[in-house]
Design an enzyme around this catalytic site. Structure first.
Site, PDB file in Angstrom:
ATOM      1  N   ARG A 120      -1.407  -0.202  -7.744  1.00 33.94           N
ATOM      2  CA  ARG A 120      -1.643   0.650  -8.851  1.00 33.94           C
ATOM      3  C   ARG A 120      -0.127   1.360  -9.043  1.00 33.94           C
ATOM      4  NH1 ARG A 120      -3.079   5.832  -6.454  1.00 33.94           N
ATOM      5  NH2 ARG A 120      -2.700   5.328  -4.519  1.00 33.94           N
ATOM      6  N   TYR A 132     -14.607  -1.323   9.567  1.00 43.68           N
ATOM      7  CA  TYR A 132     -13.280  -1.120   9.737  1.00 43.68           C
ATOM      8  C   TYR A 132     -12.647  -1.277  11.397  1.00 43.68           C
ATOM      9  CZ  TYR A 132      -9.338   2.252   9.301  1.00 43.68           C
ATOM     10  OH  TYR A 132      -8.031   2.709   9.326  1.00 43.68           O
ATOM     11  N   GLY A 192       0.713  -1.152   0.171  1.00 41.02           N
ATOM     12  CA  GLY A 192       0.013  -0.019  -0.077  1.00 41.02           C
ATOM     13  C   GLY A 192       0.733   1.384   0.197  1.00 41.02           C
TER      14      GLY A 192
HETATM   15  C1  AKB Z   1     -10.435   6.880   8.978  1.00 46.06           C
HETATM   16  O1  AKB Z   1     -10.710   7.970   8.990  1.00 46.06           O
HETATM   17  O2  AKB Z   1     -10.951   5.738   8.552  1.00 46.06           O
HETATM   18  C2  AKB Z   1      -8.589   6.745   9.166  1.00 46.06           C
HETATM   19  C3  AKB Z   1      -8.560   6.376  10.615  1.00 46.06           C
HETATM   20  C4  AKB Z   1      -8.945   7.213  11.782  1.00 46.06           C
HETATM   21  O3  AKB Z   1      -8.161   5.144  10.841  1.00 46.06           O
HETATM   22  N1  AKB Z   1      -8.388   7.825   9.003  1.00 46.06           N
END
Ligand code: AKB
Length: 316
Positions: free
Chosen positions: A36, A141, A8
């Site tokens: 990329r 996430y 990355g």
């Molecule tokens: C996001 O906003 O997803 C990132 C993070 C805080 O991990 N910048």
């Protein structure tokens, strides 16, 4: 001498990390990889290879051919993008991490990957968030980040892999723009201030998040990787932060340099909900005590530097 492979490498962190690592360890000792290959300093200033991190065999071949002794795994989908496509996020964020850990185990590499303030959730203490605390994130996430922190601990405990990592806050950079994060507003605001003299924030007034300027973030990666392992109690997922602010405070910092700058709000419910689930201000005392973490830039110092650098970049 280190031989470091970075995944990355053309992303927001990678773009500045590659420059820093090539300065510290020599250009030829840093292999930048990314899915990329646009023209950029990170891609063009030393060895570069195309790599899809979900392909473990390809990752192994790249690391072995390069003779890497260290893996810095940065490739990941950020929080807002991950909410748009949770399954893609799971496959990329977890699949890429497992591949990077396996390659590192097989080749005996030192290992770094970042976690995030996204690893915390609404039930985490919001102020002075401790290093070790409740982690029940409500985003894909965040789920990926908590699982990643635990997996890195597991590879250390089970296989003796030298895994290290930090929980980054929102990162602000004048080199590469972030893509698909919740904290991106704190970067966008500088571009819009210079280009249009105004900004519409998608994050609501009063929503505090931790932030850090990219030079401090890449220095933190180098410092943690160089740290004496005997002093590391946590190893992975150290809380690190340089400042905590809400949108009107960064607007005020910009107004000190550009008095005509104005800001309005048009709140995006998805990114606002993510931001509201994260801490207001985390406690970085474990990182300070165990490996001497420090940050040089506060909000005003960062604002002055961002505006100066972006004026040159945007030819304003
Ligand atoms: C996001 O906003 O997803 C990132 C993070 C805080 O991990 N910048």
């Amino acid at each position: 001498m280190k031989k470091i492979m970075v995944t990355g490498a053309l992303g927001q962190i990678g773009s500045e990390l590659i420059t820093k690592l090539r300065m510290e360890y020599g250009a030829d000792n840093i292999l930048a990889t990314d899915i990329r290959h646009p023209q950029s300093e990170a891609a063009d200033s030393g060895p570069f290879a195309l790599l899809d991190v979900t392909n473990g065999e390809e990752m192994y071949a790249r690391a072995k051919d390069f003779g890497a002794d260290t893996m810095v795994h940065m490739a990941a989908l950020l929080s807002a993008k991950a909410e748009d496509n949770p399954l893609l996020a799971w496959n990329l964020n977890m699949g890429g991490l497992v591949n990077a850990l396996e390659v590192s185990r097989e080749l005996g590499l030192q290992f770094f990957t970042p976690s995030s303030i996204g690893a915390f959730g609404p039930s985490t203490p919001k102020i002075n968030t401790p290093q070790d605390t409740l982690q029940r994130p409500t985003t894909m996430y965040g789920v990926n980040k908590v699982a990643g922190e635990l997996l890195c601990d597991y590879y250390y405990e089970k296989f003796g892999l030298d895994t290290r990592g930090v929980r980054f806050p929102g990162l602000i950079s004048n080199v590469a723009k972030p893509g698909g994060g919740t904290t991106d507003y704190a970067v966008d605001i500088f571009y819009k201030a210079l280009e249009e003299g105004k900004y519409t924030s998608y994050i609501a007034e009063g929503t505090y998040m931790d932030m850090m300027y990219m030079p401090d973030a890449v220095q933190a990666i180098v410092d943690l990787m160089e740290a004496d392992p005997a002093k590391l109690i946590h190893r992975n997922a150290f809380n690190v932060t340089a400042m905590s602010f809400e949108p009107s405070q960064i607007a005020t910092a910009i107004q000190k340099q550009m008095p005509n700058f104005t800001m309005s709000y048009d709140v995006d419910p998805v990114r606002q909900a993510i931001a509201a689930s994260w801490p207001d201000a985390i406690d970085a005392s474990a990182a300070k005590a165990e490996w001497g973490f420090t940050a040089k830039y506060d909000l005003d110092k960062m604002t002055i530097d961002m505006l100066e650098k972006l004026k040159v970049k945007l030819a304003i």
